[in-house]
Design a protein around this motif. Structure first.
Motif, PDB file in Angstrom:
ATOM      1  N   ARG A  42      13.996  17.607 -63.507  1.00 35.98           N
ATOM      2  CA  ARG A  42      14.713  18.414 -64.514  1.00 35.98           C
ATOM      3  C   ARG A  42      15.080  19.916 -64.085  1.00 35.98           C
ATOM      4  O   ARG A  42      16.054  20.304 -64.343  1.00 35.98           O
ATOM      5  N   HIS A  43      14.331  20.203 -62.861  1.00 37.64           N
ATOM      6  CA  HIS A  43      14.511  21.652 -62.669  1.00 37.64           C
ATOM      7  C   HIS A  43      14.648  21.931 -61.122  1.00 37.64           C
ATOM      8  O   HIS A  43      13.852  20.966 -60.456  1.00 37.64           O
ATOM      9  N   CYS A  44      15.205  22.731 -60.717  1.00 35.26           N
ATOM     10  CA  CYS A  44      15.231  23.073 -59.214  1.00 35.26           C
ATOM     11  C   CYS A  44      15.193  24.485 -59.006  1.00 35.26           C
ATOM     12  O   CYS A  44      15.308  25.328 -59.952  1.00 35.26           O
ATOM     13  N   LEU A  45      14.701  24.973 -57.890  1.00 38.38           N
ATOM     14  CA  LEU A  45      14.503  26.321 -57.489  1.00 38.38           C
ATOM     15  C   LEU A  45      14.506  26.501 -56.011  1.00 38.38           C
ATOM     16  O   LEU A  45      13.945  25.826 -55.112  1.00 38.38           O
ATOM     17  N   LEU A  46      15.368  27.414 -55.499  1.00 40.41           N
ATOM     18  CA  LEU A  46      15.565  27.874 -54.151  1.00 40.41           C
ATOM     19  C   LEU A  46      15.204  29.286 -53.867  1.00 40.41           C
ATOM     20  O   LEU A  46      15.945  30.277 -54.695  1.00 40.41           O
TER      21      LEU A  46
END
Length: 244
Positions: A42-46
């Motif tokens: 559901r979520h992403c982070l870079l």
């Protein structure tokens, strides 16, 4: 090119992905979220990999669709650089998957309980993390969250290759500038420094012996020059440019 001011024109939902840095295009960030959703996350982070002289979460964050309450609470906790997530990625070149919350694993007990509840509330359980490098040799943390089933080796390979290809294509956008386009005045930096210390506009006005209206004016000018949508982001970018 996505501009931070666009944030004020959009309503945030967990279907959106917000580049929190002016050097990342909305189209590129959208592809990253599409990769996450394609594989059930559901979520992403870079984020840039935290270093000793820049450990702050906000200063390293590049792209995420984490809900704002989660972002703000995690930044305030000041545990990103010392998290189990970063520790695990330092120990391996392989992808790291865990149903345990690696973001808050080493937080103090009371703080950890609050953060865990917040992460669970917004569906951030189960994370797959990669440590990646671009062609400029910059190191990044890429995390997909919201899936409890561990990907098999074939799926891991597909996701890692796709992420590497995207990072290669977006490498030039992710290289930060060495300073804002327009130089900040000494007073603007001073107001930001006190704001970073948690002081309100009224308190800063008393400290600097100027009017509250003048403080607000300095902070608004600093936000404009730093292309920030609020004081928190302005402080983070000022830290990134080593102005504070």
């Amino acid at each position: 090119m996505f501009r931070p001011t666009d944030l004020t024109r959009r309503q945030e939902t967990d279907e959106d992905v917000f580049p929190l840095d002016a050097f990342v295009s909305g189209q590129w960030a959208g592809k990253l979220l599409a990769l996450a959703r394609e594989h059930g996350f559901r979520h992403c982070l870079l984020a840039s990999f935290p270093k000793g002289d820049r450990p702050e979460f906000a200063a390293n964050l590049l792209v995420t669709n984490w809900p704002q309450p989660v972002r703000e609470a995690y930044e305030a906790a000041e545990i990103f650089a010392g998290s189990l997530l970063v520790a695990r990625l330092k120990q391996t070149i392989m992808p790291v998957f865990s149903t345990e919350n690696l973001f808050v694993g080493q937080a103090p007990t009371e703080q950890r309980a609050k953060l865990l509840a917040l992460f669970d509330q917004h569906g951030l359980g189960g994370s797959l993390a990669f440590s990646l490098h671009d062609r400029h040799l910059a190191q990044y943390v890429l995390v997909f969250s919201g899936r409890l089933e561990q990907p098999d080796r074939a799926e891991l390979a597909i996701m890692q290759l796709a992420a590497m290809e995207m990072l290669d294509l977006g490498a030039d956008e992710l290289v930060p500038r060495y300073g804002p386009r327009e130089k900040l005045s000494a007073r603007e930096i001073e107001c930001l420094r006190w704001s970073a210390a948690g002081k309100s506009s009224d308190e800063i006005a008393i400290i600097l012996d100027i009017s509250t209206h003048t403080v607000v004016s300095y902070l608004k000018s600093a936000m404009r020059k730093l292309e920030a949508v609020n004081r928190m982001q302005a402080v983070a970018r000022a830290c990134r440019f080593r102005l504070l």
